[in-house]
Design a protein around this motif. Structure first.
Motif, short mmCIF file in Angstrom:
data_model
loop_
_atom_site.label_atom_id
_atom_site.label_comp_id
_atom_site.label_asym_id
_atom_site.label_seq_id
_atom_site.Cartn_x
_atom_site.Cartn_y
_atom_site.Cartn_z
N ILE A 1 -10.07 -11.33 1.24
CA ILE A 1 -9.58 -10.83 2.52
C ILE A 1 -9.81 -9.34 2.54
CG2 ILE A 1 -7.61 -10.63 4.07
CD1 ILE A 1 -8.42 -13.51 3.54
N ALA A 2 -10.66 -8.87 3.43
CA ALA A 2 -10.94 -7.45 3.55
C ALA A 2 -9.77 -6.75 4.23
CB ALA A 2 -12.22 -7.23 4.34
N PRO A 3 -9.63 -5.44 4.00
CA PRO A 3 -8.61 -4.71 4.75
C PRO A 3 -8.91 -4.79 6.24
CG PRO A 3 -10.01 -3.21 3.48
CD PRO A 3 -10.37 -4.59 3.07
N SER A 4 -7.96 -5.24 7.02
CA SER A 4 -8.20 -5.50 8.42
C SER A 4 -8.38 -4.21 9.21
CB SER A 4 -7.03 -6.29 9.02
OG SER A 4 -6.91 -7.55 8.41
N LEU B 1 -6.89 -0.15 14.16
CA LEU B 1 -6.84 0.85 13.10
C LEU B 1 -8.12 1.68 13.17
CD1 LEU B 1 -5.34 -1.55 10.47
CD2 LEU B 1 -4.14 0.17 11.81
N VAL B 2 -7.94 2.98 13.35
CA VAL B 2 -9.06 3.82 13.79
C VAL B 2 -9.91 4.38 12.65
CG1 VAL B 2 -7.86 4.42 15.92
CG2 VAL B 2 -7.62 5.91 13.90
N ASN B 3 -9.44 4.27 11.41
CA ASN B 3 -10.23 4.81 10.29
C ASN B 3 -11.22 3.74 9.80
OD1 ASN B 3 -7.84 3.46 9.43
ND2 ASN B 3 -8.00 4.38 7.39
N ILE B 4 -12.05 3.29 10.72
CA ILE B 4 -13.00 2.21 10.42
C ILE B 4 -13.99 2.60 9.35
CG2 ILE B 4 -14.51 2.91 12.32
CD1 ILE B 4 -13.87 -0.70 11.05
N ASP B 5 -14.35 3.88 9.26
CA ASP B 5 -15.29 4.30 8.23
C ASP B 5 -14.71 4.11 6.84
OD1 ASP B 5 -17.13 4.97 10.15
OD2 ASP B 5 -16.63 7.10 10.16
N ASP B 6 -13.41 4.35 6.67
CA ASP B 6 -12.76 4.11 5.37
C ASP B 6 -12.83 2.62 5.02
OD1 ASP B 6 -12.04 6.79 5.25
OD2 ASP B 6 -10.06 6.43 6.12
N ILE B 7 -12.62 1.76 6.01
CA ILE B 7 -12.62 0.32 5.78
C ILE B 7 -14.01 -0.18 5.41
CG2 ILE B 7 -12.27 -1.92 6.90
CD1 ILE B 7 -10.06 -0.48 8.60
N THR B 8 -15.02 0.25 6.16
CA THR B 8 -16.38 -0.22 5.86
C THR B 8 -16.86 0.30 4.51
OG1 THR B 8 -17.30 1.61 7.18
CG2 THR B 8 -17.02 -0.52 8.28
N ARG B 9 -16.54 1.55 4.19
CA ARG B 9 -16.94 2.08 2.87
C ARG B 9 -16.28 1.30 1.73
NH1 ARG B 9 -16.95 7.37 5.48
NH2 ARG B 9 -14.72 7.59 4.99
N ALA B 10 -15.02 0.91 1.92
CA ALA B 10 -14.31 0.15 0.88
C ALA B 10 -14.98 -1.21 0.66
CB ALA B 10 -12.84 -0.02 1.27
N ILE B 11 -15.38 -1.87 1.74
CA ILE B 11 -16.06 -3.16 1.60
C ILE B 11 -17.40 -2.99 0.88
CG2 ILE B 11 -17.12 -5.07 2.86
CD1 ILE B 11 -15.02 -4.55 5.09
N ILE B 12 -18.16 -1.99 1.26
CA ILE B 12 -19.47 -1.75 0.64
C ILE B 12 -19.31 -1.47 -0.85
CG2 ILE B 12 -21.42 -0.13 0.57
CD1 ILE B 12 -21.03 0.18 3.65
N LYS C 1 -3.60 2.31 5.85
CA LYS C 1 -3.14 3.06 4.67
C LYS C 1 -3.69 2.49 3.36
CE LYS C 1 -0.41 5.42 7.47
NZ LYS C 1 -0.49 4.65 8.73
N THR C 2 -3.84 1.16 3.27
CA THR C 2 -4.31 0.54 2.04
C THR C 2 -5.66 -0.11 2.28
OG1 THR C 2 -3.18 -1.54 2.54
CG2 THR C 2 -1.96 0.09 1.26
N LEU C 3 -6.50 -0.10 1.23
CA LEU C 3 -7.87 -0.61 1.36
C LEU C 3 -8.17 -1.66 0.29
CD1 LEU C 3 -9.58 2.83 2.06
CD2 LEU C 3 -9.10 1.03 3.73
N THR C 4 -7.18 -2.48 -0.02
CA THR C 4 -7.29 -3.48 -1.07
C THR C 4 -8.02 -4.73 -0.58
OG1 THR C 4 -5.19 -2.70 -1.98
CG2 THR C 4 -5.98 -4.86 -2.72
#
Length: 352
Positions: free
Chosen positions: A84-87, A114-125, A70-73
């Motif tokens: 610390i990246a969003p896990s 957590l299955v929305n891995i694309d959201d997580i990787t985009r947030a890190i980039i 839910k959060t991408l902080t």
């Protein structure tokens, strides 16, 4: 699949089915019982499940939880990483007796992917892009911003369950100003095919083998972890070691000197040339002690030492047991001296 997991029940949020990663994971386990939940954190069967201590190892082996992040902080860190990246997961298939991570999801703490891995990787980039280049070296890394990818689990084990870890390692290949990082106690040779190109740091956790057999439940043996270091380096990873946790007892000095010799003898020149270390002294607490007495009381002979420990309030507000301040510094100094003698090429990035 690795014997660490034999998934028979999958608890899942309904939205999981809308994501490609969720569909992939479900397809891997066609015979698993599917149990819908409203929120991957709030599962009554696991919340506060210290009463199910006898069932923990079965729960870890047979249960998988799927949810949507839910959060991408990005949270500032300053120890193992800059941020610390969003896990992409939480929970662990292993059961180290000293682990204080289990809280919100119960002490059994099975893995949640957590299955929305694309959201997580985009947030890190995006985050790394906004930072630009690191302008001054620090104890974390001289040039790259480092993101901890596995704060609440073990990514080597997670990689047995999904391709999230492969995807995370993949994005750092193309981030010239950033590195990923995670700690592990699991040898997963699938990681050797992920092509990290020096942009992912694996922190191999080590403690004396005698103590690991008592406390590192469901993990790989120390000699196997040490042997894996050279393989990881050849595969393109930066590899550091975590001396964690340092458990003090009457014979700890001899055990740790032996471990340092074992490490020195067990890795090659390439690994030694880039090796650095973190040192983390044991942190324990009374609540975990009480729970451990239900499922692994022998471990508490080594972890629960009020004669050596004192209460200290953590940054998160918890009351923990740590080694008494006047002794802890002396013991850390001893370990530093042994490292300078036995593995002088290994710089210490931080110790606490």
């Amino acid at each position: 699949m690795d014997a660490l997991f034999d998934i028979r029940q999958i608890y899942l949020e309904e939205a999981v089915r809308d994501y490609a990663r969720g569909q992939e994971i479900l397809a891997r386990h066609p015979n698993a019982q599917l149990i819908p939940v409203d929120n991957h954190w709030r599962i009554p069967q696991f919340f506060g499940n210290e009463g199910a201590a006898e069932e923990w190892l079965r729960i870890k082996r047979e249960t998988l939880i799927l949810g949507v992040r839910k959060t991408l902080t990005m949270r500032p860190n300053g120890r193992s990483a800059d941020f610390i990246a969003p896990s992409s997961s939480n929970g662990c298939g292993m059961a180290c007796a000293y682990c204080y991570v289990p809280r919100r999801k119960g002490y059994a703490n099975p893995v949640t992917v957590l299955v929305n891995i694309d959201d997580i990787t985009r947030a890190i980039i995006r985050h790394a892009g906004k930072l630009g280049w690191k302008t001054a070296p620090n104890q974390i890394d001289p040039a790259a911003w480092v993101y901890d990818l596995g704060e609440n689990g073990d990514l080597s084990a997670d990689a047995l369950l999904s391709d999230n870890v492969r995807d995370l390692i993949g994005i750092f290949r193309d981030l010239p100003n950033a590195k990923g990082s995670f700690a592990t106690k699991r040898v997963n040779r699938a990681l050797l095919d992920y092509d990290p190109r020096g942009r992912t740091r694996v922190r191999v956790s080590l403690m004396p083998p005698e103590m690991a057999r008592r406390l590192d439940i469901r993990t790989d043996p120390i000699d196997v972890r040490i042997a894996f270091i050279d393989e990881l380096v050849r595969a393109g990873y930066e590899v550091h070691v975590n001396f964690s946790p340092v458990v003090v007892h009457e014979n700890w000095q001899a055990e740790w000197r032996s471990l340092l010799h074992q490490l020195n003898d067990g890795i090659g020149a390439a690994a030694k040339a880039q090796l650095k270390a973190e040192i983390i002294m044991l942190t324990h607490n009374a609540a975990l002690h009480e729970v451990n007495m239900r499922w692994h009381p022998r471990g508490e002979d080594w972890l629960w030492r009020p004669d050596l420990q004192e209460n200290k309030k953590s940054e998160g507000g918890m009351i923990n047991l740590r080694y008494r301040h006047r002794w802890k510094g002396r013991w850390l100094g001893q370990l530093r001296d042994w490292m300078a003698e036995i593995i002088p090429y290994c710089a210490i990035r931080y110790a606490f």
